[in-house]
Scaffold this motif. Structure first.
Motif, PDB file in Angstrom:
ATOM      1  N   SER A 195      35.475  34.736  54.199  1.00 14.96           N
ATOM      2  CA  SER A 195      36.755  35.437  54.355  1.00 14.96           C
ATOM      3  C   SER A 195      37.766  35.097  53.268  1.00 14.96           C
ATOM      4  O   SER A 195      38.873  35.640  53.261  1.00 14.96           O
ATOM      5  CB  SER A 195      37.364  35.128  55.727  1.00 14.96           C
ATOM      6  OG  SER A 195      37.523  33.728  55.894  1.00 14.96           O
ATOM      7  N   LEU A 196      37.393  34.188  52.359  1.00 17.14           N
ATOM      8  CA  LEU A 196      38.304  33.845  51.266  1.00 17.14           C
ATOM      9  C   LEU A 196      37.909  34.634  50.013  1.00 17.14           C
ATOM     10  O   LEU A 196      36.789  34.493  49.514  1.00 17.14           O
ATOM     11  CB  LEU A 196      38.275  32.347  50.959  1.00 17.14           C
ATOM     12  CG  LEU A 196      39.446  31.944  50.051  1.00 17.14           C
ATOM     13  CD1 LEU A 196      40.559  31.291  50.866  1.00 17.14           C
ATOM     14  CD2 LEU A 196      38.998  31.020  48.939  1.00 17.14           C
ATOM     15  N   ALA A 197      38.828  35.462  49.518  1.00 19.53           N
ATOM     16  CA  ALA A 197      38.556  36.294  48.340  1.00 19.53           C
ATOM     17  C   ALA A 197      38.859  35.512  47.069  1.00 19.53           C
ATOM     18  O   ALA A 197      40.009  35.101  46.865  1.00 19.53           O
ATOM     19  CB  ALA A 197      39.409  37.554  48.387  1.00 19.53           C
ATOM     20  N   PRO A 198      37.857  35.272  46.196  1.00 22.80           N
ATOM     21  CA  PRO A 198      38.101  34.530  44.951  1.00 22.80           C
ATOM     22  C   PRO A 198      39.059  35.283  44.029  1.00 22.80           C
ATOM     23  O   PRO A 198      39.134  36.516  44.055  1.00 22.80           O
ATOM     24  CB  PRO A 198      36.707  34.418  44.322  1.00 22.80           C
ATOM     25  CG  PRO A 198      35.751  34.714  45.431  1.00 22.80           C
ATOM     26  CD  PRO A 198      36.457  35.677  46.339  1.00 22.80           C
ATOM     27  N   GLU A 199      39.786  34.537  43.210  1.00 24.60           N
ATOM     28  CA  GLU A 199      40.665  35.139  42.218  1.00 24.60           C
ATOM     29  C   GLU A 199      40.306  34.601  40.842  1.00 24.60           C
ATOM     30  O   GLU A 199      39.915  33.430  40.701  1.00 24.60           O
ATOM     31  CB  GLU A 199      42.137  34.836  42.538  1.00 24.60           C
ATOM     32  CG  GLU A 199      42.606  35.445  43.847  1.00 24.60           C
ATOM     33  CD  GLU A 199      44.120  35.449  43.986  1.00 24.60           C
ATOM     34  OE1 GLU A 199      44.812  35.309  42.955  1.00 24.60           O
ATOM     35  OE2 GLU A 199      44.597  35.589  45.122  1.00 24.60           O
ATOM     36  N   PRO A 200      40.418  35.428  39.786  1.00 29.59           N
ATOM     37  CA  PRO A 200      40.072  34.973  38.439  1.00 29.59           C
ATOM     38  C   PRO A 200      41.037  33.917  37.928  1.00 29.59           C
ATOM     39  O   PRO A 200      42.182  33.820  38.405  1.00 29.59           O
ATOM     40  CB  PRO A 200      40.151  36.250  37.609  1.00 29.59           C
ATOM     41  CG  PRO A 200      41.129  37.120  38.350  1.00 29.59           C
ATOM     42  CD  PRO A 200      40.897  36.827  39.804  1.00 29.59           C
ATOM     43  N   TYR A 201      40.584  33.155  36.963  1.00 28.85           N
ATOM     44  CA  TYR A 201      41.437  32.125  36.370  1.00 28.85           C
ATOM     45  C   TYR A 201      42.608  32.763  35.637  1.00 28.85           C
ATOM     46  O   TYR A 201      42.445  33.668  34.815  1.00 28.85           O
ATOM     47  CB  TYR A 201      40.617  31.268  35.406  1.00 28.85           C
ATOM     48  CG  TYR A 201      41.468  30.303  34.599  1.00 28.85           C
ATOM     49  CD1 TYR A 201      42.011  29.168  35.189  1.00 28.85           C
ATOM     50  CD2 TYR A 201      41.733  30.555  33.244  1.00 28.85           C
ATOM     51  CE1 TYR A 201      42.796  28.299  34.461  1.00 28.85           C
ATOM     52  CE2 TYR A 201      42.511  29.680  32.512  1.00 28.85           C
ATOM     53  CZ  TYR A 201      43.046  28.548  33.120  1.00 28.85           C
ATOM     54  OH  TYR A 201      43.823  27.690  32.394  1.00 28.85           O
ATOM     55  N   ARG A 202      43.807  32.303  35.963  1.00 25.14           N
ATOM     56  CA  ARG A 202      45.012  32.726  35.224  1.00 25.14           C
ATOM     57  C   ARG A 202      46.040  31.617  35.343  1.00 25.14           C
ATOM     58  O   ARG A 202      46.601  31.396  36.412  1.00 25.14           O
ATOM     59  CB  ARG A 202      45.586  34.036  35.774  1.00 25.14           C
ATOM     60  CG  ARG A 202      46.755  34.576  34.924  1.00 25.14           C
ATOM     61  CD  ARG A 202      47.246  35.906  35.456  1.00 25.14           C
ATOM     62  NE  ARG A 202      48.026  35.758  36.658  1.00 25.14           N
ATOM     63  CZ  ARG A 202      49.340  35.519  36.670  1.00 25.14           C
ATOM     64  NH1 ARG A 202      49.993  35.360  35.527  1.00 25.14           N
ATOM     65  NH2 ARG A 202      49.977  35.413  37.817  1.00 25.14           N
ATOM     66  N   ALA A 203      46.254  30.918  34.253  1.00 28.44           N
ATOM     67  CA  ALA A 203      47.192  29.792  34.260  1.00 28.44           C
ATOM     68  C   ALA A 203      48.625  30.305  34.185  1.00 28.44           C
ATOM     69  O   ALA A 203      48.944  31.211  33.405  1.00 28.44           O
ATOM     70  CB  ALA A 203      46.911  28.858  33.089  1.00 28.44           C
ATOM     71  N   VAL A 204      49.483  29.738  35.019  1.00 29.57           N
ATOM     72  CA  VAL A 204      50.924  30.042  35.007  1.00 29.57           C
ATOM     73  C   VAL A 204      51.642  28.761  34.605  1.00 29.57           C
ATOM     74  O   VAL A 204      51.509  27.737  35.277  1.00 29.57           O
ATOM     75  CB  VAL A 204      51.402  30.512  36.393  1.00 29.57           C
ATOM     76  CG1 VAL A 204      52.903  30.778  36.369  1.00 29.57           C
ATOM     77  CG2 VAL A 204      50.636  31.750  36.840  1.00 29.57           C
ATOM     78  N   ASP A 205      52.374  28.802  33.493  1.00 27.30           N
ATOM     79  CA  ASP A 205      53.047  27.616  32.957  1.00 27.30           C
ATOM     80  C   ASP A 205      54.531  27.648  33.334  1.00 27.30           C
ATOM     81  O   ASP A 205      55.194  28.680  33.209  1.00 27.30           O
ATOM     82  CB  ASP A 205      52.899  27.575  31.434  1.00 27.30           C
ATOM     83  CG  ASP A 205      53.294  26.236  30.851  1.00 27.30           C
ATOM     84  OD1 ASP A 205      52.425  25.375  30.652  1.00 27.30           O
ATOM     85  OD2 ASP A 205      54.510  26.039  30.584  1.00 27.30           O
ATOM     86  N   HIS A 206      55.059  26.495  33.786  1.00 28.52           N
ATOM     87  CA  HIS A 206      56.434  26.425  34.268  1.00 28.52           C
ATOM     88  C   HIS A 206      57.392  25.677  33.334  1.00 28.52           C
ATOM     89  O   HIS A 206      58.549  25.478  33.706  1.00 28.52           O
ATOM     90  CB  HIS A 206      56.477  25.728  35.639  1.00 28.52           C
ATOM     91  CG  HIS A 206      55.980  26.570  36.756  1.00 28.52           C
ATOM     92  ND1 HIS A 206      55.453  26.041  37.918  1.00 28.52           N
ATOM     93  CD2 HIS A 206      55.926  27.927  36.910  1.00 28.52           C
ATOM     94  CE1 HIS A 206      55.092  27.018  38.730  1.00 28.52           C
ATOM     95  NE2 HIS A 206      55.374  28.165  38.144  1.00 28.52           N
ATOM     96  N   VAL A 207      56.938  25.255  32.170  1.00 27.79           N
ATOM     97  CA  VAL A 207      57.805  24.442  31.319  1.00 27.79           C
ATOM     98  C   VAL A 207      59.100  25.177  30.977  1.00 27.79           C
ATOM     99  O   VAL A 207      60.192  24.597  31.054  1.00 27.79           O
ATOM    100  CB  VAL A 207      57.061  23.991  30.052  1.00 27.79           C
ATOM    101  CG1 VAL A 207      58.049  23.478  28.992  1.00 27.79           C
ATOM    102  CG2 VAL A 207      56.069  22.882  30.387  1.00 27.79           C
ATOM    103  N   ARG A 208      59.020  26.444  30.627  1.00 25.18           N
ATOM    104  CA  ARG A 208      60.240  27.200  30.313  1.00 25.18           C
ATOM    105  C   ARG A 208      61.108  27.368  31.548  1.00 25.18           C
ATOM    106  O   ARG A 208      62.340  27.290  31.472  1.00 25.18           O
ATOM    107  CB  ARG A 208      59.890  28.564  29.725  1.00 25.18           C
ATOM    108  CG  ARG A 208      59.304  28.495  28.320  1.00 25.18           C
ATOM    109  CD  ARG A 208      59.142  29.882  27.726  1.00 25.18           C
ATOM    110  NE  ARG A 208      58.580  29.830  26.386  1.00 25.18           N
ATOM    111  CZ  ARG A 208      58.342  30.901  25.632  1.00 25.18           C
ATOM    112  NH1 ARG A 208      58.636  32.118  26.094  1.00 25.18           N
ATOM    113  NH2 ARG A 208      57.819  30.769  24.426  1.00 25.18           N
ATOM    114  N   VAL A 209      60.478  27.599  32.696  1.00 21.97           N
ATOM    115  CA  VAL A 209      61.227  27.747  33.940  1.00 21.97           C
ATOM    116  C   VAL A 209      61.993  26.472  34.259  1.00 21.97           C
ATOM    117  O   VAL A 209      63.130  26.506  34.738  1.00 21.97           O
ATOM    118  CB  VAL A 209      60.276  28.101  35.102  1.00 21.97           C
ATOM    119  CG1 VAL A 209      61.046  28.220  36.418  1.00 21.97           C
ATOM    120  CG2 VAL A 209      59.530  29.394  34.808  1.00 21.97           C
TER     121      VAL A 209
END
Length: 296
Positions: A195-209
């Motif tokens: 029941s868990l749908a895999p998601e592709p790798y996508r890095a989200v970077d927070h340094v600017r935030v």
């Protein structure tokens, strides 16, 4: 007589960090904004209660406590916490994620899909990638599978996260390298709940935030000289906001850049004050690691 304010914590919104105040007011925080307050003289830090209810005893709590709750209110708060694994019937979908806080420091966790990246910002994650989404219990099982198979924890003490900021790599690719490797290993594992749908790798970077090069102790930013150990009655701190990470504000004070964990503010009565004073107890690092809006 100046109005006394009571902080209910730092929140992260789509527009950045916001200080919330008891009573519903909010103060948006932007880089360069002056943050300054004094603890009410003669005041006592009191328990903030639990689940939106005031502490019936108005119990005194230690100045160094980041929870600002008495023993009974802390127990009640965790009794209704997804993080404490005490809720099993939440119908909302959940994300499973890998979060990176610094070299060699990665954790696995879950957060409600509707919260977006808020949970990661609150934890001070420098970057993260989602692994999949599904019902709460499927997300929980996946979290446990990954924790055991990848050898990563589901909790990291906040002091450890803060300590590694002085050695953050300078590029997003370098910061995401460990995430990419662990994500690739994770998707090859057997035993994922159907029941868990895999998601592709996508890095989200927070340094600017978090403040970009103003991230105190980070790549190219001003070094921090220490962190506030606790607030005390009559003590004051003020300075220009140069960065914010998780619950931390990095303030340029008369003593240099000092880290203030906003969780230390809760439970105190606070008053507006001018200047860049810093006369609260500060734990020094061994290496130099307009119109009033709310209180400020």
């Amino acid at each position: 007589m100046a109005q006394v304010w009571r902080c209910s914590g730092l929140r992260w919104s789509a527009d950045g960090p916001v200080l919330a105040w008891v009573g519903g007011r909010h103060s948006a925080l932007t880089w360069g904004k002056r943050v300054a307050f004094q603890v009410a003289d003669g005041g006592v830090r009191t328990c903030v209660g639990a689940r939106g209810h005031a502490c019936p005893l108005r119990a005194a709590v230690p100045g160094r406590s980041t929870g600002a709750r008495c023993e009974e209110c802390a127990r009640l708060d965790r009794a209704h916490s997804v993080a404490a694994d005490t809720i099993a019937d939440d119908p909302r979908p959940y994300h499973v994620y890998l979060a990176w806080f610094g070299p060699g420091m990665v954790k696995v966790g879950i957060t409600a899909v509707e919260r977006g990246p808020a949970r990661l910002l609150e934890q001070g994650a420098i970057c993260f990638s989602r692994l999949g989404s599904g019902p709460l219990m499927a997300a929980r099982r996946t979290e446990e599978l990954l924790r055991a198979a990848l050898g990563v924890p589901d909790r990291i003490p906040y002091a450890h996260k803060r300590a590694v900021r002085a050695v953050l790599p300078g590029t997003e690719a370098e910061r995401a390298a460990e995430l990419a490797e662990l994500h690739a290993r994770a998707v090859t594992l057997g035993g994922w709940p159907e029941s868990l749908a895999p998601e592709p790798y996508r890095a989200v970077d927070h340094v600017r935030v978090f403040g970009g090069l103003g991230l105190a102790g980070g790549p190219g930013g001003p070094a921090t000289v220490g962190q506030v150990a606790e607030l005390v009655a009559g003590g004051a701190i003020g300075g220009e906001l140069v960065a914010a990470v998780g619950p931390d504000l990095h303030l340029a004070t008369e003593r240099g850049v000092v880290v203030l964990d906003t969780r230390l503010m809760t439970g105190w009565g606070l008053l507006p004050v001018g200047g860049d004073r810093c006369d609260v107890p500060v734990r020094e690092f061994r290496e130099a690691a307009g119109v009033q809006d709310g209180l400020f």
